[in-house]
Design a protein around this motif. Structure first.
Motif, PDB file in Angstrom:
ATOM      1  N   ALA A 123     -36.564  26.585  27.448  1.00  0.00           N
ATOM      2  CA  ALA A 123     -36.812  25.683  28.574  1.00  0.00           C
ATOM      3  C   ALA A 123     -36.347  24.254  28.306  1.00  0.00           C
ATOM      4  CB  ALA A 123     -38.304  25.686  28.882  1.00  0.00           C
ATOM      5  N   ALA A 124     -35.607  24.034  27.229  1.00  0.00           N
ATOM      6  CA  ALA A 124     -35.190  22.665  26.909  1.00  0.00           C
ATOM      7  C   ALA A 124     -34.319  22.087  28.027  1.00  0.00           C
ATOM      8  CB  ALA A 124     -34.410  22.658  25.598  1.00  0.00           C
ATOM      9  N   ARG A 125     -34.426  20.764  28.198  1.00  0.00           N
ATOM     10  CA  ARG A 125     -33.538  20.071  29.150  1.00  0.00           C
ATOM     11  C   ARG A 125     -32.219  19.773  28.445  1.00  0.00           C
ATOM     12  NH1 ARG A 125     -38.702  17.733  30.519  1.00  0.00           N
ATOM     13  NH2 ARG A 125     -38.597  17.250  28.310  1.00  0.00           N
ATOM     14  N   TYR A 126     -31.121  19.865  29.187  1.00  0.00           N
ATOM     15  CA  TYR A 126     -29.801  19.579  28.616  1.00  0.00           C
ATOM     16  C   TYR A 126     -29.310  18.227  29.097  1.00  0.00           C
ATOM     17  CZ  TYR A 126     -29.589  24.488  27.592  1.00  0.00           C
ATOM     18  OH  TYR A 126     -29.864  25.723  27.104  1.00  0.00           O
ATOM     19  N   VAL A 155     -32.801  17.363  20.014  1.00  0.00           N
ATOM     20  CA  VAL A 155     -31.746  17.836  19.115  1.00  0.00           C
ATOM     21  C   VAL A 155     -30.398  17.391  19.688  1.00  0.00           C
ATOM     22  CG1 VAL A 155     -30.630  19.848  18.080  1.00  0.00           C
ATOM     23  CG2 VAL A 155     -33.103  19.845  18.421  1.00  0.00           C
ATOM     24  N   VAL A 156     -29.639  16.659  18.896  1.00  0.00           N
ATOM     25  CA  VAL A 156     -28.278  16.282  19.304  1.00  0.00           C
ATOM     26  C   VAL A 156     -27.335  17.316  18.694  1.00  0.00           C
ATOM     27  CG1 VAL A 156     -26.473  14.519  19.102  1.00  0.00           C
ATOM     28  CG2 VAL A 156     -28.871  13.828  19.369  1.00  0.00           C
ATOM     29  N   VAL A 157     -26.472  17.889  19.513  1.00  0.00           N
ATOM     30  CA  VAL A 157     -25.513  18.871  19.010  1.00  0.00           C
ATOM     31  C   VAL A 157     -24.145  18.200  18.910  1.00  0.00           C
ATOM     32  CG1 VAL A 157     -24.492  21.153  19.350  1.00  0.00           C
ATOM     33  CG2 VAL A 157     -26.811  20.705  20.164  1.00  0.00           C
ATOM     34  N   GLY A 158     -23.631  18.106  17.703  1.00  0.00           N
ATOM     35  CA  GLY A 158     -22.322  17.482  17.488  1.00  0.00           C
ATOM     36  C   GLY A 158     -22.431  16.347  16.484  1.00  0.00           C
ATOM     37  N   PRO A 161     -18.326  11.040  16.264  1.00  0.00           N
ATOM     38  CA  PRO A 161     -18.813   9.685  16.537  1.00  0.00           C
ATOM     39  C   PRO A 161     -19.847   9.628  17.661  1.00  0.00           C
ATOM     40  CG  PRO A 161     -16.426   9.694  16.355  1.00  0.00           C
ATOM     41  CD  PRO A 161     -16.857  11.127  16.277  1.00  0.00           C
ATOM     42  N   SER A 162     -19.630  10.390  18.764  1.00  0.00           N
ATOM     43  CA  SER A 162     -20.588  10.241  19.872  1.00  0.00           C
ATOM     44  C   SER A 162     -21.925  10.891  19.533  1.00  0.00           C
ATOM     45  CB  SER A 162     -20.020  10.725  21.206  1.00  0.00           C
ATOM     46  OG  SER A 162     -19.568  12.024  21.115  1.00  0.00           O
ATOM     47  N   GLY A 163     -21.933  12.021  18.802  1.00  0.00           N
ATOM     48  CA  GLY A 163     -23.202  12.646  18.412  1.00  0.00           C
ATOM     49  C   GLY A 163     -23.988  11.735  17.475  1.00  0.00           C
ATOM     50  N   VAL A 164     -23.281  11.122  16.528  1.00  0.00           N
ATOM     51  CA  VAL A 164     -23.938  10.223  15.578  1.00  0.00           C
ATOM     52  C   VAL A 164     -24.505   9.004  16.327  1.00  0.00           C
ATOM     53  CG1 VAL A 164     -23.497   8.687  13.612  1.00  0.00           C
ATOM     54  CG2 VAL A 164     -22.597  11.018  13.597  1.00  0.00           C
ATOM     55  N   ILE A 238     -32.017  18.751  24.591  1.00  0.00           N
ATOM     56  CA  ILE A 238     -30.828  19.020  23.784  1.00  0.00           C
ATOM     57  C   ILE A 238     -29.691  18.159  24.335  1.00  0.00           C
ATOM     58  CG2 ILE A 238     -29.132  20.788  23.145  1.00  0.00           C
ATOM     59  CD1 ILE A 238     -31.486  22.695  22.918  1.00  0.00           C
ATOM     60  N   VAL A 239     -29.135  17.348  23.473  1.00  0.00           N
ATOM     61  CA  VAL A 239     -28.086  16.418  23.904  1.00  0.00           C
ATOM     62  C   VAL A 239     -26.758  16.961  23.397  1.00  0.00           C
ATOM     63  CG1 VAL A 239     -27.282  14.031  23.799  1.00  0.00           C
ATOM     64  CG2 VAL A 239     -29.746  14.507  23.724  1.00  0.00           C
ATOM     65  N   LEU A 240     -25.873  17.290  24.321  1.00  0.00           N
ATOM     66  CA  LEU A 240     -24.598  17.896  23.928  1.00  0.00           C
ATOM     67  C   LEU A 240     -23.535  16.817  23.727  1.00  0.00           C
ATOM     68  CD1 LEU A 240     -24.530  20.990  26.308  1.00  0.00           C
ATOM     69  CD2 LEU A 240     -25.217  20.897  23.909  1.00  0.00           C
ATOM     70  N   ALA A 241     -23.107  16.701  22.473  1.00  0.00           N
ATOM     71  CA  ALA A 241     -22.015  15.771  22.122  1.00  0.00           C
ATOM     72  C   ALA A 241     -20.985  16.612  21.376  1.00  0.00           C
ATOM     73  CB  ALA A 241     -22.552  14.634  21.276  1.00  0.00           C
ATOM     74  N   THR A 242     -20.537  17.673  22.045  1.00  0.00           N
ATOM     75  CA  THR A 242     -19.739  18.704  21.381  1.00  0.00           C
ATOM     76  C   THR A 242     -18.235  18.499  21.557  1.00  0.00           C
ATOM     77  OG1 THR A 242     -20.477  19.951  23.326  1.00  0.00           O
ATOM     78  CG2 THR A 242     -21.387  20.609  21.227  1.00  0.00           C
ATOM     79  N   GLY A 243     -17.833  17.269  21.825  1.00  0.00           N
ATOM     80  CA  GLY A 243     -16.403  16.983  21.982  1.00  0.00           C
ATOM     81  C   GLY A 243     -16.022  16.890  23.447  1.00  0.00           C
TER      82      GLY A 243
END
Ligand SMILES: Cc1cc2nc3c(=O)[nH]c(=O)nc-3n(C[C@H](O)[C@H](O)[C@H](O)COP(=O)(O)OP(=O)(O)OC[C@H]3O[C@@H](n4cnc5c(N)ncnc54)[C@H](O)[C@@H]3O)c2cc1C
Length: 366
Positions: A123-126, A155-158, A161-164, A238-243
């Motif tokens: 159920a996490a928000r994206y 949770v940050v995914v990636g 530079p943007s994930g960091v 969940i924060v998507l910083a996957t490119g």
């Protein structure tokens, strides 16, 4: 006779055209811009997330268009008819053009090869790091939770530079609000910032640890999400910083495309159509795969301006030569990491330099 020039998207290169609208008019163009009323500057994405005012991180495109006497249409661009030379808009209207330029940027790459999200995320928000304005909603969400005295598991995914930047600034924002949010980062690579020197990546890792961010490498989501089950609590966000990949709105355009976007020649013209230009993250330079970074659009702006004028006057067009190395600075909330090829420098001075460069860029258009 006037030539109808339609600019789609107010990305970095088109900001330059807006500022030089008089030059284009003198060359015989009538200009229409199709773009949302605000431009959100990615150089300030981390600042936006950590609490800087929205107006400081964005530009008012509606006023900029008025100031430069450019017709501005806010309905999003939806499709293109190349034979009849029409741009189709999401509100059902269309615009005829003689010459077209596309600068619509990029969206976040899906986190798994098949594009599917992961069942264990439940159920996490994206949250996607692009469009940048989503980060304003994320900041508000963290703020609202803090007001309810609710701490979040994020949770940050990636680990690029943007994930960091996202992980550091979520931790910094939480600290400022006085809430013990749990911020973690996961990456498919063995280390953070795979394109940076190893010592710089180790330095960034120490800064994340100082801010209370734990990170794990070698975690490819395609292989499942067992790591999520191992977390002490389920992720709320969940924060998507996957490119980055070319903006979704270019995916079905009837132009020559590849995975990097609209295929363009060094003159910035589409491979297949001389009267169609594409710049920035939505374009794919045929001879030289470019990283998706704002500096390309900034440097393409003057070449695009010259080439639009040259096209109108029947003169030869000039080539865009991408910079070999460019300075980038990662915003780690209270410190910065400057990267230039194999050179790097970490510290508050690097962050101050980033603020100076970014503020100066936006000031040009205020
Ligand atoms: C968190 C984060 C931080 C980053 N920091 C940096 C940095 O410090 N330095 C750097 O060089 N790069 C940075 N980048 C990369 C940078 O975001 C991109 O490379 C850059 O924005 C690309 O510029 P552009 O001009 O092609 O597109 P954009 O800046 O994305 O501009 C495209 C514009 O087109 C508009 N648009 C999109 N779709 C439509 C449509 N259908 N109709 C009309 N208009 C549309 C958008 O609203 C937007 O205003 C960062 C990226 C992220 C995610």
């Amino acid at each position: 006779m006037t030539t109808r020039l339609v600019l789609v998207g107010a990305g970095h290169a088109h900001l330059h055209l807006l500022q030089h609208a008089d030059t284009l008019r003198r060359a015989g163009y009538r200009i229409t811009l199709v773009a949302p009323s605000r431009f959100w500057y990615s150089g300030m994405a981390a600042r936006l997330l950590s609490g800087a005012p929205r107006t400081e991180c964005s530009l008012d495109i509606a006023s900029l268009s008025v100031r430069h006497a450019v017709e501005h249409v806010t309905a999003p661009f939806a499709a293109l008819e190349v034979d009849s030379r029409h741009v189709l808009l999401a509100d059902g209207n269309n615009l005829a053009f003689d010459v077209l330029s596309l600068n619509v940027g990029s969206d976040v790459m899906p986190p798994t090869a098949g594009g599917a999200t992961v069942a264990a995320w439940g159920a996490a928000r994206y949250w996607h790091v692009k469009p940048i304005e989503r980060l304003d909603a994320l900041r508000q969400h963290v703020h609202d939770a803090a007001q309810r005295h609710q701490s979040l598991h994020m949770v940050v995914v990636g680990g690029g530079p943007s994930g960091v930047e996202m992980a550091a600034n979520l931790a910094g924002l939480s600290r400022r609000l006085g809430v013990p949010n749990d911020v973690r980062l996961v990456t498919r690579h063995a280390r953070l910032l795979p394109a940076a020197p190893e010592a710089a990546a180790r330095w960034a890792s120490r800064q994340l640890a100082r801010l209370g961010v734990e990170w794990r490498g070698n975690l490819a989501l395609d292989a499942g999400a067992a790591w999520l089950d191992a977390l002490p609590a389920a992720a709320d966000d969940i924060v998507l910083a996957t490119g980055l990949r070319p903006a979704y709105c270019v995916a079905d355009l009837p132009l020559d495309l590849d995975d990097n976007g609209i295929r363009i020649r060094t003159t910035l013209q589409s491979e297949s159509h001389d009267e169609i230009f594409a710049v920035g993250d939505c374009a794919s330079l045929i001879e030289h795969a470019l990283p998706k970074r704002g500096v390309e659009g900034v440097r393409q702006g003057p070449v695009l301006l010259d080439n639009l004028v040259a096209l109108q006057r029947g003169k030869p067009l000039r080539d865009y030569r991408p910079p070999g190395t460019a300075l980038s600075i990662v915003d780690l909330h209270d410190t910065g990491l400057a990267l230039y090829g194999t050179h790097w420098w970490g510290g508050r001075g690097a962050l101050r330099l980033k603020r100076y460069i970014d503020t100066r860029f936006l000031k040009r258009y205020r």
